[in-house]
Design an enzyme around this catalytic site. Structure first.
Site, short mmCIF file in Angstrom:
data_model
loop_
_atom_site.label_atom_id
_atom_site.label_comp_id
_atom_site.label_asym_id
_atom_site.label_seq_id
_atom_site.Cartn_x
_atom_site.Cartn_y
_atom_site.Cartn_z
CG HIS A 50 62.06 44.73 -86.37
ND1 HIS A 50 62.29 45.38 -85.18
CD2 HIS A 50 62.58 43.49 -86.22
CE1 HIS A 50 62.90 44.56 -84.35
NE2 HIS A 50 63.09 43.40 -84.96
CG ASP A 88 58.61 41.51 -75.63
OD1 ASP A 88 58.78 40.30 -75.88
OD2 ASP A 88 59.50 42.36 -75.82
NE ARG A 108 61.54 34.28 -75.52
CZ ARG A 108 61.72 35.14 -76.52
NH1 ARG A 108 61.16 36.34 -76.49
NH2 ARG A 108 62.43 34.81 -77.57
CB SER A 131 59.54 38.76 -78.48
OG SER A 131 60.38 39.79 -78.08
CE LYS A 166 59.88 43.73 -78.83
NZ LYS A 166 61.13 43.29 -78.27
#
Ligand code: URA
Length: 435
Positions: free
Chosen positions: A82, A161, A168, A183, A187
């Site tokens: 990621h 999320d 947010r 967050s 995922k």
């Protein structure tokens, strides 16, 4: 559970219990906890923080708000990488097939670009026919058959999320490490990969502007993932200058294909080295091999064309046609080349400024509803440390449609370059590592 008591507790700076966090997130996902109470909790977390255990509990609760994949039926271990997002960040296009070529299955749910940050799905969709909108069933099938799939995260993954991020965004609570961690990780955990490698970027072209913030986020994500029994590692990497030469969409696919076809030849060496390092971390974690050995395997699989073969197989399995992609590139676009106005060494190329130019040309979107121009973008001719003289090419701007705006964008792009009279010396993209 009484939501107000939980809000009092966090406002006073006390740690919430696992059940309190779980029930709050469950209530919010169902719609029983209203947006104003969730927003208040987000602000309290922003101001008071969360312990490692609370962060892991928040992530777990958010993950459980939707579908959670598992890959137990596969014969090989799984891993994913990621990135917190950057400019010219086409690393996934190389790393994911490279790790798959080393015997790791790579289920990769990816995103679209927004603002100055590019999205892997947009890049892949410049390949005619490529379906980046697979159902979870189709995603499973491609991972099982090819060993790697890249597709956009579906609505079934982490609905909490999506709802929380929207709050947010409008309540000034995006910049909170536990919330960012929850967050991003929820995922990734829902995607089910057994090993996770994080590329946490800092600098002008990154979400995190300072190295210190990036280290804090990387540490939190690695610790929370390990606490939840997942293998994890992170690199903190420099995003002050664009990664590689291309910033856009189709041009980034071209650069990634160049690396997959020719290895380091013709490519930005720092960028290739970072690709190998991230893929090696995935392989090392997933196959439980020493990092040196994993690095050597990755270099070999990049050089012998197996990573390219995995990329081609994934594109084909998802409906894409690389021959058509290459034909489409032959279609004319409007181009404008900028040149150096002085001699010296290139000592900085501001990633944010380059990204804003690419955005101006149509390569990105300001809102999720915007359409992108797949051929728009900026391709650099130089990298930091290159010596230039007056008139040397610095970069080409490209767009489809009409040539309007090219000259103004060219002036803005020129402002992204800085020159010095002395060689700035070698630089490393990797600033810190947590492996
Ligand atoms: N990216 C995410 O997915 N979530 C955040 O909160 C920040 C960056």
């Amino acid at each position: 559970m009484i939501a107000k008591l939980i809000l009092d507790k966090k406002r006073e700076g006390r740690a919430l219990g696992s059940a309190e966090i779980r029930e709050f997130i469950e209530g919010f996902t169902r719609g029983d906890i209203p947006d104003y109470q969730m927003s208040a909790l987000a602000m309290a977390v922003c101001c008071r923080g969360m312990t490692e255990r609370e962060t892991a509990d928040l992530t777990d609760a958010m993950m459980r708000s939707g579908a959670c994949l598992d890959w137990k039926d596969l014969a090989v271990p799984t891993a994913d990488k990621h990135s917190t997002g950057g400019v010219g960040d086409k690393l996934s296009l190389i790393i994911q097939p490279l790790a798959a070529a080393c015997g790791v299955a790579v289920p990769s749910l990816t995103g679209r670009g927004l603002g100055i940050t590019g999205g892997t799905a947009d890049k892949l969709e410049t390949i005619p026919g490529y379906n980046a909108g697979l159902s979870l069933e189709e995603f499973r099938k491609v991972v099982a058959e090819v060993g790697v799939s890249m597709t956009v995260q579906t609505a079934e993954i982490c609905p909490a999320d999506k709802k929380l991020y929207a709050l947010r965004d409008v309540t000034g609570t995006v910049a909170s490490i536990p919330l960012i961690c929850g967050s991003i990780l929820s995922k990734k955990w829902a995607e089910g990969a057994g090993a996770l490698v994080f590329d946490v970027k800092f600098g002008s072209g990154a979400f995190m502007k300072t190295k210190e913030e990036a280290v804090e986020l990387a540490t939190a994500m690695v610790k929370a993932s390990r606490a939840a029994g997942r293998k994890a590692a992170a690199l903190v990497t420099d995003m002050n200058a664009p990664l590689g030469y291309a910033v856009g969409n189709a041009n980034e696919v071209v650069e990634a294909l160049d690396v997959l076809r020719r290895g380091a030849e013709r490519a930005d060496e720092d960028f290739v080295a970072l690709s190998v390092e991230l893929a090696a971390l995935m392989v090392s974690l997933a196959l439980e091999k020493p990092l040196d050995e994993a690095r050597a395997i990755c270099r070999e699989r990049l050089a012998d064309g197996s990573a390219l073969a995995k990329f081609e197989a994934m594109v084909k399995a998802q409906g894409g046609d690389l021959a058509k992609f290459e034909n489409r590139l032959a279609k004319p676009t409007f181009k404008f080349r900028i040149q150096a106005m002085r001699s010296g060494y290139v000592c900085a190329i501001d990633a944010e400024k380059v990204a804003k130019v690419a955005l101006q040309l149509g390569a990105g979107r300001m809102t999720t509803a915007d359409r992108i121009d797949p051929r728009a973008g900026v391709t650099l001719d130089v990298k930091i440390g290159d010596k230039v003289s007056v008139g040397s090419p610095l970069a080409t701007l490209e767009k489809s449609g009409a040539p309007d705006g090219l000259e103004r964008a060219a002036a803005d792009l020129l402002a992204a370059f800085s020159f010095s009279q002395t060689d700035p010396g070698p630089r490393s993209l990797i600033a810190e590592r947590m492996d």
